[in-house]
Design an enzyme around this catalytic site. Sequence first.
Site, PDB file in Angstrom:
ATOM      1  N   GLY A  41      13.314   7.207 -66.506  1.00 22.76           N
ATOM      2  CA  GLY A  41      13.439   6.796 -67.909  1.00 22.76           C
ATOM      3  C   GLY A  41      13.610   7.998 -68.816  1.00 22.76           C
TER       4      GLY A  41
ATOM      5  CG  ASP B 133       7.206   9.230 -62.870  1.00 18.09           C
ATOM      6  OD1 ASP B 133       7.799   8.276 -63.398  1.00 18.09           O
ATOM      7  OD2 ASP B 133       6.216   9.781 -63.386  1.00 18.09           O
TER       8      ASP B 133
ATOM      9  CG  HIS C  31      15.476   2.502 -63.556  1.00 17.32           C
ATOM     10  ND1 HIS C  31      14.440   3.342 -63.224  1.00 17.32           N
ATOM     11  CD2 HIS C  31      15.023   1.740 -64.592  1.00 17.32           C
ATOM     12  CE1 HIS C  31      13.411   3.103 -64.025  1.00 17.32           C
ATOM     13  NE2 HIS C  31      13.745   2.141 -64.869  1.00 17.32           N
TER      14      HIS C  31
ATOM     15  CG  LEU D 159      13.607   7.555 -41.999  1.00 15.18           C
ATOM     16  CD1 LEU D 159      12.619   8.725 -41.983  1.00 15.18           C
ATOM     17  CD2 LEU D 159      14.543   7.699 -43.203  1.00 15.18           C
TER      18      LEU D 159
HETATM   19  C1  FPP Z   1       9.890   5.680 -62.390  1.00 13.30           C
HETATM   20  O1  FPP Z   1      10.696   6.046 -63.443  1.00 13.30           O
HETATM   21  C2  FPP Z   1      10.570   4.935 -61.394  1.00 13.30           C
HETATM   22  C3  FPP Z   1      10.411   3.605 -61.127  1.00 13.30           C
HETATM   23  C4  FPP Z   1       9.864   2.607 -62.043  1.00 13.30           C
HETATM   24  C5  FPP Z   1      10.737   3.084 -59.837  1.00 13.30           C
HETATM   25  C6  FPP Z   1      11.746   3.845 -59.044  1.00 13.30           C
HETATM   26  C7  FPP Z   1      13.047   3.237 -59.197  1.00 13.30           C
HETATM   27  C8  FPP Z   1      14.187   3.819 -58.800  1.00 13.30           C
HETATM   28  C9  FPP Z   1      14.263   5.128 -58.118  1.00 13.30           C
HETATM   29  C10 FPP Z   1      15.461   3.116 -59.087  1.00 13.30           C
HETATM   30  C11 FPP Z   1      16.043   2.498 -57.884  1.00 13.30           C
HETATM   31  C12 FPP Z   1      15.283   1.341 -57.458  1.00 13.30           C
HETATM   32  C13 FPP Z   1      15.670   0.472 -56.553  1.00 13.30           C
HETATM   33  C14 FPP Z   1      14.892  -0.733 -56.485  1.00 13.30           C
HETATM   34  C15 FPP Z   1      16.831   0.605 -55.644  1.00 13.30           C
HETATM   35  P1  FPP Z   1      10.122   5.762 -64.875  1.00 13.30           P
HETATM   36  O2  FPP Z   1      10.930   4.670 -65.465  1.00 13.30           O
HETATM   37  O3  FPP Z   1       8.653   5.519 -64.814  1.00 13.30           O
HETATM   38  O4  FPP Z   1      10.416   7.130 -65.571  1.00 13.30           O
HETATM   39  P2  FPP Z   1       9.610   7.755 -66.781  1.00 13.30           P
HETATM   40  O5  FPP Z   1       8.290   8.220 -66.229  1.00 13.30           O
HETATM   41  O6  FPP Z   1      10.491   8.881 -67.177  1.00 13.30           O
HETATM   42  O7  FPP Z   1       9.460   6.703 -67.836  1.00 13.30           O
END
Ligand code: FPP
Length: 234
Positions: free
Chosen positions: A15, A12, A29, A123
């Site tokens: 964003g 998490d 991301h 793994l």
């Molecule tokens: C949360 O960040 C993350 C996700 C929605 C999914 C995880 C995605 C990645 C690590 C990117 C790579 C993915 C792939 C498919 C290779 P958020 O957007 O909820 O962050 P925030 O809480 O700061 O809004």
Amino acid sequence: MKSIQNVAIIMDGNGRWAQNRFRPRIWGHVRGAHVISNISERASDLGLNSLTLYAFSTENLSRPEAEVSFLFRLLDKFLIREEKKILENNIQFKVLGDFSFLNKKTLERISNLENKTKENTGLKLRFAFGYGGRSEILRACKKLNENQEEISEENFSKALYDDESDIDLLIRTGGDQRISNFLLWQIAYAELFFTKTPWPDFTTQEFSQIIQDTSKRERRFGQILTESIKEMSL
Ligand code: FPP
């Protein structure tokens, strides 16, 4: 036997990481996808049995269309870019969830990589994509019901997306302390670790340190250790 063998991560903070740098959320991301690569390699070097990553939840589908389709493309790119490394490191790759909404090309890539790596003994790298813990539980119930199998913990675990699934350690990055519908059955006895570090800044050093520190925790699984019984003269 090492106490931490199966690790799961809620990745998490992508964003917010990007927004704090006055960049669009998707930038977080992109960086996050590179971190996945580093952390998987470290998990493999540490000799962990499995690493399950929350890459896209069922709830994430209701994000703005542009972000959702970007994440789908990122997954596709990740599969192309990481295939060589996954094969070289003897990693067994699998995607958990209902990800049938992905396009045909990506679905093929997933199934090819799963097939190519299914005999690998290193793994077990799991991507939870289109994943929701409650729907996984309901799906398992329906499966047992359809097959008229006895409802037992053992049969239930086998009916989940991944039959070898108990998690020893769940890490969440990004500062929030919640489970967000991830691996609800599998984390019954997991150690929990919450770090403020947003996923794009999560390093292999921090990852190794968390594993080292949580390995020292006494895991009692609801029981009393023999030494404590002696000390208490019970
Ligand atoms: C949360 O960040 C993350 C996700 C929605 C999914 C995880 C995605 C990645 C690590 C990117 C790579 C993915 C792939 C498919 C290779 P958020 O957007 O909820 O962050 P925030 O809480 O700061 O809004």
